[in-house]
Design an enzyme around this catalytic site. Structure first.
Site, PDB file in Angstrom:
ATOM      1  CE  LYS A 141      -3.181   2.730   2.699  1.00 27.10           C
ATOM      2  NZ  LYS A 141      -3.860   2.941   3.985  1.00 27.10           N
ATOM      3  N   GLY A 198      -8.356   9.640   8.594  1.00 28.34           N
ATOM      4  CA  GLY A 198      -8.766   9.845   9.980  1.00 28.34           C
ATOM      5  C   GLY A 198      -9.808  10.917  10.197  1.00 28.34           C
ATOM      6  CG  ASN A 207      -6.939   1.432  11.154  1.00 29.32           C
ATOM      7  OD1 ASN A 207      -5.768   1.161  11.038  1.00 29.32           O
ATOM      8  ND2 ASN A 207      -7.545   1.216  12.299  1.00 29.32           N
TER       9      ASN A 207
END
Lengths: 268, 65
Positions: A97, A158, A207
């Protein structure tokens, strides 16, 4: 229904990160509940006196998932290429990645360095999963460089803002029909993932939204179900929007057929 | 004896050859190694001799998103 990711048959379209969980036990529970078959990991410098790296790896290995190492934190093509080579040796995989960041404030990928690193890594035999913006020309250049997969962001890492630019993402899908497109980063709610899948994206990588939920295991299930729902919706074919209402109940034989036309309510 | 920086901290070492240095430092088996910022693949470890003031870094699996 299974699908192919870089030559590997997968049942899940959910790729999940291994970071930010309250504990290794919760991480394991969330990954298991997600049913994701690909887990992202990183490499970091560590004191030999701290055995956290080994312990972490044992937790991940126990899950028996495909490993997708990242180059998180790299700000140059050179650093990213070196990190990818180290990851290939440690994790014994040619998957990477590829993150090459250009801005510390919003962790936006550097498109120029990303393309440079991609070309070098493909020449070295890597299967590159480039973390990119939703820029069409960048995605096309990455594909022309040999990428089978492109991972545009939904929003900065995020942030949990969801799909900031649905127009650009739909264009990417339409213009790159043969490329595996995975939304990577910025999703906050299961509905964001469902929306991405309804657009026809091949998968979702996330995530923070799971790891920082009050209940990461339950949120992993919610995203799993959202991704499935969105994919099923895409495959079923979402109806076209209309400007005007159209009754779903037959109008013929309405009980109050004789009422004044000007006061007639329509059936729902 | 040589003094090197290992993961950013100074270490005095008896060994000079990289495989012995990693053993002496107790580096984990599952790690990638860089010397002075350059990755050194495992198949080259046997031929590497560390010098005084070299910077050795070991990278291990860690959480990632």
């Amino acid at each position: 229904m299974s699908w192919q990711l870089a030559g590997v048959a997968l049942n899940s379209r959910f790729l999940i990160g291994s970071s930010l969980y309250p504990s290794p036990h919760i991480m394991q529970g969330a990954i298991a509940e997600s049913e994701a078959e690909v887990v992202t990991v990183s490499l970091r410098r560590q004191s030999p006196k701290q055995q956290g790296g080994d312990a972490f790896w044992q937790h991940i290995q126990g899950l028996e998932r495909h490993i997708l190492p990242n180059t998180a934190g790299c700000y140059s093509a050179k650093d990213a290429v070196m990190t990818a080579n180290m990851a290939r040796e440690v994790f014994n995989t040619h998957w990477i990645k590829l993150e090459v960041l250009g801005d510390e404030y919003n962790l936006q990928p550097d498109p120029f360095a990303l393309l440079e690193a991609t070309k070098e890594l493909i020449a070295q035999g890597f299967e590159v999963f480039p973390y990119a913006t939703d820029d069409l020309v960048l995605a096309e250049r990455l594909v022309n460089a040999g990428c089978n997969i492109v991972m545009p962001w939904g929003a900065p890492i995020g942030t949990g803002r969801g799909l900031m630019n649905p127009y650009a993402l739909k264009i990417l899908r339409a213009r790159l029909p043969d490329t595996t497109l995975i939304i990577d980063a910025g999703l906050g709610a299961p509905s964001h993932a469902a929306q991405a899948m309804e657009f026809g994206f091949d998968g979702v990588l996330l995530n923070t939204a799971v790891a920082e939920a009050n209940d990461p295991v339950l949120m992993a299930r919610a995203f799993r179900d959202g991704i499935r729902a969105g994919r099923n919706g895409f495959e079923a074919g979402v109806m076209q929007q209309r400007d005007l209402a159209k009754p779903s109940t037959p109008v013929l034989g309405t009980p109050f057929w004789h009422q004044d036309k000007n006061h007639r309510g329509n059936a729902s | 004896m040589i003094t090197i920086q290992f993961n950013g901290e100074p270490h005095q070492l008896k060994a000079h050859a990289l495989p012995e240095v990693l053993l002496e430092l107790g580096a984990p088996k599952m790690c990638a190694v860089a010397i002075n910022g350059q990755f050194v693949p495992k198949n080259e470890h046997d031929s590497v001799i560390l010098q005084d003031a070299d910077a050795l870094d070991a990278f291990t699996p860690m959480q990632g998103g």
